[in-house]
Enzyme design. Structure first.
Site, short mmCIF file in Angstrom:
data_model
loop_
_atom_site.label_atom_id
_atom_site.label_comp_id
_atom_site.label_asym_id
_atom_site.label_seq_id
_atom_site.Cartn_x
_atom_site.Cartn_y
_atom_site.Cartn_z
N HIS A 167 -3.87 -9.37 8.20
CA HIS A 167 -3.81 -9.44 9.60
C HIS A 167 -5.57 -9.17 10.20
CE1 HIS A 167 0.45 -8.05 9.95
NE2 HIS A 167 0.15 -9.40 9.91
N GLU A 170 -7.06 -6.24 11.77
CA GLU A 170 -6.94 -4.89 10.99
C GLU A 170 -8.15 -4.74 9.98
OE1 GLU A 170 -2.99 -5.05 9.43
OE2 GLU A 170 -2.40 -5.32 11.62
N HIS A 296 -2.81 -2.36 5.55
CA HIS A 296 -2.77 -2.61 7.05
C HIS A 296 -3.43 -1.59 7.93
CE1 HIS A 296 -0.26 -6.53 6.84
NE2 HIS A 296 -0.30 -5.93 5.76
N GLU A 366 -0.01 1.65 6.21
CA GLU A 366 -0.65 1.57 7.46
C GLU A 366 -1.88 2.47 7.79
OE1 GLU A 366 -0.02 -0.80 9.77
OE2 GLU A 366 1.68 -1.71 9.09
O1 0X9 Z 1 4.58 -5.92 11.22
C1 0X9 Z 1 3.79 -5.84 10.09
O2 0X9 Z 1 3.44 -6.89 9.54
C2 0X9 Z 1 3.17 -4.40 9.55
N1 0X9 Z 1 2.54 -3.83 10.72
S1 0X9 Z 1 1.16 -4.30 11.67
O3 0X9 Z 1 1.22 -3.33 12.63
N2 0X9 Z 1 -0.03 -4.00 10.47
O4 0X9 Z 1 1.43 -5.69 11.67
C3 0X9 Z 1 4.22 -3.63 8.97
C4 0X9 Z 1 5.06 -4.25 8.10
C5 0X9 Z 1 6.38 -3.50 7.52
N3 0X9 Z 1 7.34 -4.08 7.60
C6 0X9 Z 1 8.30 -4.10 8.35
N4 0X9 Z 1 8.45 -3.15 9.46
N5 0X9 Z 1 9.58 -4.48 8.24
ZN ZN Z 2 -0.96 -5.61 9.74
#
Ligand code: 0X9
Ligand code: ZN
Length: 430
Positions: A167, A170, A296, A366
């Site tokens: 991302h 990030e 991330h 994260e």
């Molecule tokens: O949403 C995402 O891709 C990740 N969080 S971020 O804030 N870095 O974008 C988390 C991915 C984890 N997967 C799920 N929550 N299903």
């Molecule tokens: Zn991310």
């Protein structure tokens, strides 16, 4: 009848082209939305906004006015504040200087990252091998470092892969894998026996910046843009696919969007993107990989599959090995271990694919800071993140002082992952 149909289609085509042309001109909002559990959060995630902060009673999400309108129809929006700045329109108006704001100059822009990786490889030809695994849309190399004692028999050794920078906003997630590579080499040369033993007996893959085009775009003109996706031209005036929704396991089954202008746009098909294809090909070319980590930011979490479904992994020892390793690592870094979908459903992420297709034991970290960073809806200075008042700004752009402490607390978890590449199931007997 036919004529009516044809002119109707022409009208629809012109109308949707007009809409799409407009769609690059979205206003972006931080939204504080009431949500009490993962089911309510998953409904919000389905609107195409990205959820960035999860609390017991609410989430903070980032998205455009269409996402906001959809969310208003399904949940209570406690507050919303818009990002007015022109750079939030996300149109390529020329890149200007591709660099971080001066106060964050310790972060590596793409050319500085390339230099660091080249330096490490050139100074340590016996240990470090640098390759480009693909050229992006904008012709940047996606770099992979391979650290191992003897390249010729590396395929026979247990392998772990560490990657960051899916991302764009990030940036800390790029610095940590870079520091990890430098740490391994420095400690090896210093005579750290634990590192020497691991480097000698493992095949280590590090891809610090999966999405170089997005990372560069996010800092272009020395202004942060809160950009998330890559920079693919979607063909309708919009840019970018969410690379963490583009992997090919359960692709498009929830928590990702078909709308090209959304932050969580899944792409036209699984692995439509150069970046995700490159990771797929690379992982598949190294069948000795048993452990995967994707970094991330932010929120201080250790996440494991599934992310695309609420069910836990149904193979008992696979579920247990993820749970046990996540729990163990959480003691060192203080992050919260949980199944990814406990946050919200999101399909097409790296770890669901790596585990779902290849049975690689897979985690998403994260990284710091925690979710209290800017979790109130504040005012916004000039529509940019430079004032760090908008929720999420402090989270994505925590300042360069955050880099080293974040790395230090993750050395032990990274060592643990590398150590267990020989047999992750070993963790169950420890
Ligand atoms: O949403 C995402 O891709 C990740 N969080 S971020 O804030 N870095 O974008 C988390 C991915 C984890 N997967 C799920 N929550 N299903
Ligand atoms: Zn991310």
């Amino acid at each position: 009848m036919k004529k009516v149909l044809v002119s109707g289609m022409v009208f629809l085509f012109v109308f949707s082209a007009f809409q799409n042309a407009q769609s690059t001109n979205h206003k972006y909002y931080w939204m504080k939305i009431e949500a009490h559990d993962k089911f309510q959060r998953s409904v919000i995630a389905n609107t195409g906004a990205s959820i960035e902060i999860v609390k017991d009673d609410y989430v903070i999400a980032y998205g455009n006015e269409i996402n906001l309108a959809k969310i208003k129809s399904i949940a209570r929006v406690i507050a919303a504040s818009d990002m007015m700045a022109e750079q939030q329109f996300h149109i390529n108006t020329g890149f200007g200087t591709l660099d971080f704001p001066t106060a964050d100059s310790a972060f590596h822009n793409y050319s500085e990252l390339t230099t660091e990786l080249e330096k490490l490889a050139a100074a340590n030809p016996d240990l470090v091998h640098l390759t480009s695994i693909a050229k992006t849309n904008e012709n940047r190399d996606i770099w992979a470092l391979r650290i191992t004692q003897n390249l010729s028999d590396a395929n026979q050794k247990p392998a772990a892969i560490f990657m960051g920078g899916h991302h764009a906003r990030e940036h800390v997630s790029v610095e940590i894998p870079l520091l990890w590579a430098q740490y391994l080499v420095t400690e090896y040369r210093k005579g750290n026996t634990r590192v020497i033993n691991l480097v000698n007996s493992r095949d280590i893959h590090i891809i610090p910046a999966v999405n170089p085009d997005g990372l560069e775009y996010d800092v272009s003109g020395k202004k942060y843009k809160l950009w998330r996706k890559n920079r693919t031209q979607n063909g309708d005036g919009t840019y970018g696919v969410d690379l963490n929704r583009n992997y090919g396991f359960g692709w498009g089954t929830g928590g990702s969007s078909q709308n090209t202008s959304d932050d969580t746009y899944m792409g036209p098909k699984a692995f439509s993107e150069i970046e995700t294809q490159a990771i797929k090909n690379y992982v598949e070319a190294h069948s000795n990989i048993t452990i995967l980590l994707s970094t991330h930011t932010f929120s201080k979490l250790i996440l494991y599959p599934w992310g695309g479904q609420n069910n836990p992994i149904n193979v008992a020892n696979d579920r247990q090995v993820h749970e046990t390793m996540a729990k163990k690592m959480s003691v060192w870094n203080g992050y919260k271990p949980e199944q990814a979908s406990d946050l919200y459903i999101a399909s097409g992420d790296t770890t669901d694919w790596a585990y779902g297709v290849h049975k690689i034991i897979s985690f998403t970290f994260e990284l710091d800071p925690d979710s209290s960073a800017g979790s109130g809806i504040g005012g916004i200075i000039g529509g940019k993140c430079e004032g760090l008042i908008a929720p999420g700004c402090a989270g994505f752009y925590p300042g360069q002082a955050q880099i080293n402490p974040t790395f230090q607390k993750n050395i032990e978890p990274f060592m643990y992952l590398l150590d267990h590449a020989d047999n992750p199931y070993r963790a169950l007997a420890e």
